[in-house]
Motif scaffolding. Sequence first.
Motif, PDB file in Angstrom:
ATOM      1  N   CYS A 290       0.826  -1.213   0.000  1.00  0.00           N
ATOM      2  CA  CYS A 290       0.000   0.000   0.000  1.00  0.00           C
ATOM      3  C   CYS A 290       0.860   1.263   0.000  1.00  0.00           C
ATOM      4  N   ILE A 291       1.928   1.258   0.780  1.00  0.00           N
ATOM      5  CA  ILE A 291       2.829   2.414   0.832  1.00  0.00           C
ATOM      6  C   ILE A 291       3.461   2.641  -0.537  1.00  0.00           C
ATOM      7  N   ASN A 292       3.984   1.588  -1.134  1.00  0.00           N
ATOM      8  CA  ASN A 292       4.653   1.719  -2.429  1.00  0.00           C
ATOM      9  C   ASN A 292       3.693   2.183  -3.522  1.00  0.00           C
ATOM     10  N   GLU A 293       2.476   1.665  -3.497  1.00  0.00           N
ATOM     11  CA  GLU A 293       1.480   2.081  -4.482  1.00  0.00           C
ATOM     12  C   GLU A 293       1.119   3.553  -4.297  1.00  0.00           C
ATOM     13  N   GLY A 294       1.022   3.990  -3.044  1.00  0.00           N
ATOM     14  CA  GLY A 294       0.739   5.392  -2.772  1.00  0.00           C
ATOM     15  C   GLY A 294       1.845   6.308  -3.263  1.00  0.00           C
ATOM     16  N   VAL A 295       3.082   5.895  -3.038  1.00  0.00           N
ATOM     17  CA  VAL A 295       4.237   6.679  -3.495  1.00  0.00           C
ATOM     18  C   VAL A 295       4.256   6.773  -5.019  1.00  0.00           C
ATOM     19  N   GLN A 296       4.060   5.640  -5.687  1.00  0.00           N
ATOM     20  CA  GLN A 296       4.114   5.625  -7.144  1.00  0.00           C
ATOM     21  C   GLN A 296       3.006   6.489  -7.749  1.00  0.00           C
ATOM     22  N   TYR A 297       1.810   6.381  -7.199  1.00  0.00           N
ATOM     23  CA  TYR A 297       0.689   7.174  -7.727  1.00  0.00           C
ATOM     24  C   TYR A 297       0.942   8.665  -7.513  1.00  0.00           C
ATOM     25  N   ALA A 298       1.504   8.994  -6.345  1.00  0.00           N
ATOM     26  CA  ALA A 298       1.786  10.409  -6.061  1.00  0.00           C
ATOM     27  C   ALA A 298       2.836  10.973  -7.008  1.00  0.00           C
ATOM     28  N   ARG A 299       3.746  10.133  -7.488  1.00  0.00           N
ATOM     29  CA  ARG A 299       4.724  10.581  -8.481  1.00  0.00           C
ATOM     30  C   ARG A 299       4.091  10.719  -9.873  1.00  0.00           C
ATOM     31  N   ASP A 300       3.157   9.836 -10.183  1.00  0.00           N
ATOM     32  CA  ASP A 300       2.560   9.818 -11.525  1.00  0.00           C
ATOM     33  C   ASP A 300       1.459  10.874 -11.691  1.00  0.00           C
ATOM     34  N   ARG A 301       0.720  11.128 -10.632  1.00  0.00           N
ATOM     35  CA  ARG A 301      -0.429  12.035 -10.709  1.00  0.00           C
ATOM     36  C   ARG A 301       0.058  13.488 -10.706  1.00  0.00           C
ATOM     37  N   LYS A 302      -0.443  14.305 -11.636  1.00  0.00           N
ATOM     38  CA  LYS A 302       0.044  15.688 -11.751  1.00  0.00           C
ATOM     39  C   LYS A 302      -1.129  16.678 -11.807  1.00  0.00           C
ATOM     40  N   PRO A 303      -1.814  16.862 -10.685  1.00  0.00           N
ATOM     41  CA  PRO A 303      -2.858  17.884 -10.649  1.00  0.00           C
ATOM     42  C   PRO A 303      -2.236  19.284 -10.682  1.00  0.00           C
ATOM     43  N   PHE A 304      -2.860  20.187 -11.383  1.00  0.00           N
ATOM     44  CA  PHE A 304      -2.362  21.568 -11.503  1.00  0.00           C
ATOM     45  C   PHE A 304      -0.948  21.618 -12.071  1.00  0.00           C
ATOM     46  N   GLY A 305      -0.577  20.591 -12.867  1.00  0.00           N
ATOM     47  CA  GLY A 305       0.690  20.593 -13.571  1.00  0.00           C
ATOM     48  C   GLY A 305       1.897  20.200 -12.748  1.00  0.00           C
ATOM     49  N   GLU A 306       1.704  19.687 -11.537  1.00  0.00           N
ATOM     50  CA  GLU A 306       2.840  19.320 -10.689  1.00  0.00           C
ATOM     51  C   GLU A 306       2.549  18.001  -9.985  1.00  0.00           C
ATOM     52  N   GLU A 307       3.621  17.219  -9.784  1.00  0.00           N
ATOM     53  CA  GLU A 307       3.440  15.933  -9.118  1.00  0.00           C
ATOM     54  C   GLU A 307       2.732  16.104  -7.775  1.00  0.00           C
ATOM     55  N   LEU A 308       1.770  15.223  -7.540  1.00  0.00           N
ATOM     56  CA  LEU A 308       1.091  15.206  -6.245  1.00  0.00           C
ATOM     57  C   LEU A 308       2.090  15.014  -5.108  1.00  0.00           C
ATOM     58  N   ALA A 309       3.172  14.277  -5.391  1.00  0.00           N
ATOM     59  CA  ALA A 309       4.176  13.963  -4.379  1.00  0.00           C
ATOM     60  C   ALA A 309       4.936  15.184  -3.878  1.00  0.00           C
ATOM     61  N   ARG A 310       4.814  16.319  -4.571  1.00  0.00           N
ATOM     62  CA  ARG A 310       5.507  17.532  -4.114  1.00  0.00           C
ATOM     63  C   ARG A 310       4.884  18.095  -2.840  1.00  0.00           C
ATOM     64  N   ASN A 311       3.676  17.682  -2.522  1.00  0.00           N
ATOM     65  CA  ASN A 311       2.964  18.231  -1.372  1.00  0.00           C
ATOM     66  C   ASN A 311       3.367  17.497  -0.089  1.00  0.00           C
ATOM     67  N   GLN A 312       3.766  18.246   0.913  1.00  0.00           N
ATOM     68  CA  GLN A 312       4.145  17.619   2.175  1.00  0.00           C
ATOM     69  C   GLN A 312       2.967  16.923   2.847  1.00  0.00           C
TER      70      GLN A 312
END
Length: 425
Positions: A290-312
């Motif tokens: 679950c952790i790895n899937e969450g990390v990967q999706y956050a890298r792939d998803r780009k709302p507002f033109g930026e990776e979701l993973a950029r958000n703390q």
Amino acid sequence: MDFDLPADLAAYLAELDAFIEAEIKPLERADDNIRFFDHRREYARTDFEKGGLPRHDWEQLLREATRRADRAGHWRFSAPAKWGGKDGSNLWMAVIREHFAAKGLGLHNDLQNEHSIVGNFPFVAMFEHFGTPEQQEEFIRGGFEGKRRVAFGLTEPDHGSDATHMETRAVPETRDGVPGWRIDGRKMWITGMHVATHCATFARTSGEDGSARGISCFLVPNPSPGLEIEEYLWTFNMPTDHPRLSFTDVWVPETALLGPLDGGLAIAQSFVHQNRIRQAASSLGAAVYCINEGVQYARDRKPFGEELARNQGIQFPLVELATQAEMLRLLIRKTAWEMDRMPHKAIERELSDKVSMCNYWANRLVCEAADRAMQVHGGIGYSRHKPFEHIYRHHRRYRITEGAEEIQMRKVAAYLFGYMGPKKR
């Protein structure tokens, strides 16, 4: 001190991965068997018109996977060599179970049915330590051959975690000149009765309510006159194979007694540690998935033109889960290693608190990780097109059924404060 996996264990993981790719994945993909693992999984597995029991074709698929694994020499890995196994250790089993669960849902390892291509056999230890030679031959060998399947009849409707106030009673009675026991009472959540040939039924044979002594275990054939499956209880994760049972004037001969008379609770404890450490490793592996899937999706998803993973706000919850997983892995492997270095019966006295720590924390962690993965994925994470809801619903049960986490925390406290364990001495 060496924290590397032994080279032969790493090689065996690679061998198992190759076997999964060569034998299990093709079976999973054949004949629309993927319906048991994709968004249709709960409906595909469940016969809602027959009490919510597992569908026949689902259980057939599991048996075929087991046959292939047994033929390849993997299924009995943890069993003693004299029963066709490889004497697999607790440490190796912990690593294998985490490795499998971290792969996600699949035919290689589906714990909703306690299914894995590397099997877990707590009943083998139970019969080896407490069974007569005749019982060992019938139930261990017969179990591996598919001729015997034993359900575990401990829990009662009014007495879940406290088995010492058991209301089911067994009294001596001779029938047709044969000495035996008459059993009357009720049981609940007795998993697998729809396919069980016997129920290991715990009943009070002497002593007062609240006493650990005076409870015995009887191997009751299924079916037996007076043994009734009242209903299958529908659960958070379906299908169900967890019924309520009633025993009314059920009679068994003296040869049905398993282990010492009045010493049955020791039997119940005989395999709980082995089962809990392996189940903790499975929960850890599912949490890692679950952790790895969450990390990967956050890298792939780009709302507002930026990776979701950029958000703390996305990063920090996953960081905490990943940190807990790393620490838990070390505790599970150290505890499993220590279990392998002491006699079976010494584990309850010396190490039971560490096993409980591993188990209750792993079960809590996987629920948190599945919930966080849903949140990171948003709407699609909440859907059944992702496996997180299934993982959550499945592993949530273990916070209750593998010994409620409160009971396990009480065990830890008893060791910590010296009411039990080495500090008491």
